[in-house]
Scaffold this motif. Structure first.
Motif, PDB file in Angstrom:
ATOM      1  N   MET A   1     -29.991  58.668  70.440  1.00  0.00           N
ATOM      2  CA  MET A   1     -30.326  60.013  70.868  1.00  0.00           C
ATOM      3  C   MET A   1     -31.771  60.328  70.487  1.00  0.00           C
ATOM      4  N   MET A   2     -32.528  60.797  71.443  1.00  0.00           N
ATOM      5  CA  MET A   2     -33.928  61.102  71.218  1.00  0.00           C
ATOM      6  C   MET A   2     -34.082  62.447  70.494  1.00  0.00           C
ATOM      7  N   ARG A   3     -35.031  62.469  69.560  1.00  0.00           N
ATOM      8  CA  ARG A   3     -35.299  63.731  68.867  1.00  0.00           C
ATOM      9  C   ARG A   3     -35.890  64.744  69.832  1.00  0.00           C
ATOM     10  N   LYS A   4     -35.676  66.004  69.507  1.00  0.00           N
ATOM     11  CA  LYS A   4     -36.251  67.094  70.279  1.00  0.00           C
ATOM     12  C   LYS A   4     -37.265  67.814  69.402  1.00  0.00           C
ATOM     13  N   ILE A   5     -38.333  68.260  70.029  1.00  0.00           N
ATOM     14  CA  ILE A   5     -39.414  68.931  69.328  1.00  0.00           C
ATOM     15  C   ILE A   5     -39.523  70.360  69.848  1.00  0.00           C
ATOM     16  N   LYS A   6     -39.598  71.302  68.935  1.00  0.00           N
ATOM     17  CA  LYS A   6     -39.775  72.711  69.277  1.00  0.00           C
ATOM     18  C   LYS A   6     -41.262  73.021  69.197  1.00  0.00           C
ATOM     19  N   LEU A   7     -41.879  73.302  70.345  1.00  0.00           N
ATOM     20  CA  LEU A   7     -43.275  73.689  70.407  1.00  0.00           C
ATOM     21  C   LEU A   7     -43.343  75.206  70.326  1.00  0.00           C
ATOM     22  N   ILE A   8     -44.260  75.712  69.512  1.00  0.00           N
ATOM     23  CA  ILE A   8     -44.269  77.140  69.187  1.00  0.00           C
ATOM     24  C   ILE A   8     -45.644  77.751  69.443  1.00  0.00           C
ATOM     25  N   TRP A   9     -45.626  78.917  70.056  1.00  0.00           N
ATOM     26  CA  TRP A   9     -46.835  79.720  70.256  1.00  0.00           C
ATOM     27  C   TRP A   9     -46.664  80.999  69.459  1.00  0.00           C
ATOM     28  N   ASP A  10     -47.658  81.310  68.622  1.00  0.00           N
ATOM     29  CA  ASP A  10     -47.624  82.500  67.767  1.00  0.00           C
ATOM     30  C   ASP A  10     -48.419  83.629  68.414  1.00  0.00           C
ATOM     31  N   VAL A  56     -38.443  73.744  73.815  1.00  0.00           N
ATOM     32  CA  VAL A  56     -37.949  72.517  73.206  1.00  0.00           C
ATOM     33  C   VAL A  56     -38.085  71.395  74.228  1.00  0.00           C
ATOM     34  N   VAL A  57     -38.695  70.287  73.799  1.00  0.00           N
ATOM     35  CA  VAL A  57     -38.903  69.136  74.685  1.00  0.00           C
ATOM     36  C   VAL A  57     -38.412  67.873  74.006  1.00  0.00           C
ATOM     37  N   GLU A  58     -38.123  66.862  74.821  1.00  0.00           N
ATOM     38  CA  GLU A  58     -37.802  65.543  74.290  1.00  0.00           C
ATOM     39  C   GLU A  58     -39.053  64.996  73.602  1.00  0.00           C
ATOM     40  N   GLU A  59     -38.862  64.245  72.551  1.00  0.00           N
ATOM     41  CA  GLU A  59     -39.998  63.682  71.823  1.00  0.00           C
ATOM     42  C   GLU A  59     -40.900  62.851  72.745  1.00  0.00           C
ATOM     43  N   LYS A  60     -40.330  62.150  73.701  1.00  0.00           N
ATOM     44  CA  LYS A  60     -41.123  61.316  74.611  1.00  0.00           C
ATOM     45  C   LYS A  60     -42.049  62.150  75.498  1.00  0.00           C
ATOM     46  N   ASP A  61     -41.715  63.423  75.717  1.00  0.00           N
ATOM     47  CA  ASP A  61     -42.539  64.313  76.548  1.00  0.00           C
ATOM     48  C   ASP A  61     -43.504  65.168  75.735  1.00  0.00           C
ATOM     49  N   MET A  62     -43.372  65.138  74.423  1.00  0.00           N
ATOM     50  CA  MET A  62     -44.104  66.070  73.576  1.00  0.00           C
ATOM     51  C   MET A  62     -45.612  65.985  73.737  1.00  0.00           C
ATOM     52  N   ILE A  63     -46.186  64.809  73.728  1.00  0.00           N
ATOM     53  CA  ILE A  63     -47.645  64.699  73.772  1.00  0.00           C
ATOM     54  C   ILE A  63     -48.192  65.238  75.093  1.00  0.00           C
ATOM     55  N   ALA A  64     -47.571  64.898  76.191  1.00  0.00           N
ATOM     56  CA  ALA A  64     -48.030  65.387  77.494  1.00  0.00           C
ATOM     57  C   ALA A  64     -47.934  66.906  77.577  1.00  0.00           C
ATOM     58  N   VAL A  65     -46.816  67.467  77.102  1.00  0.00           N
ATOM     59  CA  VAL A  65     -46.640  68.922  77.131  1.00  0.00           C
ATOM     60  C   VAL A  65     -47.622  69.576  76.166  1.00  0.00           C
ATOM     61  N   ARG A  66     -47.768  69.014  74.989  1.00  0.00           N
ATOM     62  CA  ARG A  66     -48.714  69.556  74.006  1.00  0.00           C
ATOM     63  C   ARG A  66     -50.124  69.608  74.580  1.00  0.00           C
ATOM     64  N   ASP A  67     -50.545  68.519  75.199  1.00  0.00           N
ATOM     65  CA  ASP A  67     -51.903  68.468  75.749  1.00  0.00           C
ATOM     66  C   ASP A  67     -52.089  69.450  76.907  1.00  0.00           C
ATOM     67  N   ALA A  68     -51.041  69.659  77.685  1.00  0.00           N
ATOM     68  CA  ALA A  68     -51.133  70.572  78.827  1.00  0.00           C
ATOM     69  C   ALA A  68     -51.073  72.038  78.418  1.00  0.00           C
ATOM     70  N   LEU A  69     -50.224  72.360  77.434  1.00  0.00           N
ATOM     71  CA  LEU A  69     -49.954  73.771  77.119  1.00  0.00           C
ATOM     72  C   LEU A  69     -50.550  74.264  75.801  1.00  0.00           C
ATOM     73  N   LYS A  70     -51.028  73.380  74.959  1.00  0.00           N
ATOM     74  CA  LYS A  70     -51.710  73.735  73.707  1.00  0.00           C
ATOM     75  C   LYS A  70     -50.910  74.694  72.807  1.00  0.00           C
TER      76      LYS A  70
END
Length: 83
Positions: A1-10, A56-70
């Motif tokens: 099972m792939m880890r999930k990452i919670k990306l947060i905007w304050d 919340v994104v799959e760990e495999k998608d995290m870098i692409a989403v992080r780079d796109a959405l900051k």
């Protein structure tokens, strides 16, 4: 099972809650356009002057989403917490 990452905007200030709520709309749109596997977003009002929006994104998608959405930060998502 792939880890999930919670990306947060304050968001801070008098309109933090409304801003976080509105930001979630854009996160949902991004998920739909990018056809991401995880579809978990939300916002939380932590006090009168501080709120967050999250996605919340799959760990495999995290870098692409992080780079796109900051996002401002991220953390490992615990399935039981739903927050």
């Amino acid at each position: 099972m792939m880890r999930k990452i919670k990306l947060i905007w304050d968001f801070r200030g008098e309109v933090a809650a409304k801003t976080a709520e509105h930001h979630e709309i854009h996160l949902k749109e991004f998920i739909e356009v990018e056809k991401l596997e995880v579809n978990l977003t939300g916002f939380e009002i932590l006090n009168d002057m501080y709120a967050i929006a999250f996605m919340v994104v799959e760990e495999k998608d995290m870098i692409a989403v992080r780079d796109a959405l900051k996002p401002h930060r991220g953390e490992v998502f615990e399935e039981n917490s739903k927050k």
